[in-house]
Design an enzyme around this catalytic site. Structure first.
Site, short mmCIF file in Angstrom:
data_model
loop_
_atom_site.label_atom_id
_atom_site.label_comp_id
_atom_site.label_asym_id
_atom_site.label_seq_id
_atom_site.Cartn_x
_atom_site.Cartn_y
_atom_site.Cartn_z
N SER A 30 57.35 -35.87 -64.11
CA SER A 30 56.91 -34.64 -64.77
C SER A 30 56.75 -34.76 -66.28
CB SER A 30 57.89 -33.50 -64.46
OG SER A 30 57.72 -33.05 -63.14
N LYS B 232 53.47 -33.70 -67.62
CA LYS B 232 53.14 -32.32 -67.99
C LYS B 232 53.06 -32.12 -69.50
CE LYS B 232 55.05 -30.14 -63.80
NZ LYS B 232 55.87 -31.15 -63.11
N SER C 160 59.20 -26.69 -65.29
CA SER C 160 58.52 -27.87 -64.76
C SER C 160 57.81 -27.54 -63.45
CB SER C 160 59.51 -29.03 -64.55
OG SER C 160 58.82 -30.26 -64.42
#
Length: 398
Positions: free
Chosen positions: A77, A80, A137
């Protein structure tokens, strides 16, 4: 769009030398450093229980500590951060707004993994989806934003890779906006530190988002997974990541006085481990290094002769503020030196690169930045150009 870089250019025709007595380090501190005649001593950095790590000064861009920094690894993640950066860039350009209502598709709603818990068919303000990306997230929020900007995840991935090219990232390729495992989806600790630096420097008005500890949506309150936000008051971002292949990863930034550091730790064994290992890096950095500001953008550093122009001199300076990272103890003499890329002929445009500013330590160049014209110089008339040509010819004879 805002992109920054530190250029290194061939040096010719030295025109000025300025000396500043400053402590300075130019290379990663991978071993104990002690300079003869200096009181500074920097011990070896901590060894971390991780696959790769980087410690970078956010202002200067200097790397203080690194290990496997350019190894291509699954970023989970941490991906992101690039998704959020692109959204921030679109907002800054006026193409979208934080108040925009984003329709949630079936694909976004059904996305697996960590979630914000948006509902299919509803409209959600973009600002809340940004919190869903950064704080929670949420893969669903991330897909929704990617679709809103580019129409589909695959089209957004193409956009991400265009930003990779513009940022000069050498070991990053994105297949999706979330970090969901994919064969050709990778990044490196160094590249992730660079993305974080862009977030911090390019869009400071948006950065507070990364320090938010909780976000509630659909009556579900979720904490930011960055444990250091609770443990260290100097930490104010950025992003966590975890998959089985990536392990537990963290990109954290902290500021103490005038020094802001970025720490990237990849491939640790647990949520607690990534927090502890990252804290080790930050503590080491703040203990032994600090940021110094050398020159302001647009500050006149030297003047140069212009031939064939309406004026004979042009001021030279830097397009961006110049920072260096120095040890907190001891003094080492550092020089700055300016040089020109040959004789200057009018016309000259404001902002045109005309030379180089070099920062030297012990006679060795450790940092180079382009020198630019601080104002334009128009081409002179026929008589002025003829006279300057005669002067150059005469000077060349002696």
């Amino acid at each position: 769009m805002t992109f920054f870089s530190a250029g290194i250019f061939r040096r010719r025709n030295v025109v000025a030398i300025a000396v500043a007595a400053l402590s300075f380090t130019a290379a990663p501190a991978m071993a104990a450093e002690q300079n003869p005649g200096s009181t500074s001593f920097i011990p070896s950095p901590p060894a971390l229980a991780a696959s790769a790590w980087v410690l970078m000064d956010a202002a200067s861009g200097q790397v203080l500590v690194e290990h496997n920094a350019n190894e291509r690894l699954p970023p989970a993640s941490l991906t992101k951060m690039m998704t959020a950066y692109i959204a921030e860039d679109e907002i800054e350009n006026g193409d979208i707004s934080l108040d925009d209502q984003v329709r949630i598709s079936e694909e976004a709603w059904s996305t697996g993994g960590s979630r914000m818990f948006v509902r299919e068919g509803t409209s959600v303000p973009l600002i809340d989806l940004m919190r869903g990306i950064v704080v929670q997230s949420g893969n669903d929020a991330t897909v929704a934003v990617a679709e809103y900007i580019a129409g589909s995840q695959s089209a957004f991935a193409d956009l991400m890779n265009e930003y990779v090219r513009r940022m000069g990232l050498q070991n990053t390729h994105f297949v999706n906006p979330t970090g969901w495992p994919a064969p050709d989806h990778y990044s490196s600790a160094m590249d992730l530190a660079t993305i974080a630096r862009h977030i911090i420097r390019d869009f400071p008005d948006h950065y507070d988002l990364y320090s938010e500890k909780y976000f509630t949506w659909n009556d579900i309150r979720q904490p930011n997974r960055n444990r250091l936000l609770w443990r260290d008051p100097s930490v104010d971002g950025l992003k966590t990541g975890h998959t089985e292949a990536a392990g537990y990863c963290l990109v954290a930034s902290a500021k103490q006085q005038d020094t802001r550091l970025i720490a990237v730790v990849m491939g640790t064994s647990s949520d607690e481990a990534r927090a502890q290992e990252t804290q080790k890096l930050l503590s080491y950095g703040f203990r032994y290094y600090e940021t110094r500001h050398l020159f302001d953008a647009g500050q006149p550093l030297t003047e140069a002769r212009v031939w064939g122009g309406t004026q004979d001199q042009v001021g030279l300076g830097l397009a961006d503020d110049l920072y260096i990272t120095v040890p907190t103890q001891g003094d080492t003499e550092t020089e700055t030196r300016t040089s020109l890329d040959g004789d200057l002929q009018a016309p000259i445009q404001a902002g045109q690169q005309l030379g180089t500013l070099e920062v030297l330590r012990d006679g060795e160049v450790v940092r180079s930045e382009p020198l630019v014209a601080l104002s334009g110089v128009e081409q002179g008339g026929f008589v002025k150009r003829l006279w300057d040509g005669l002067l150059r010819f005469v000077q060349g004879l002696f």
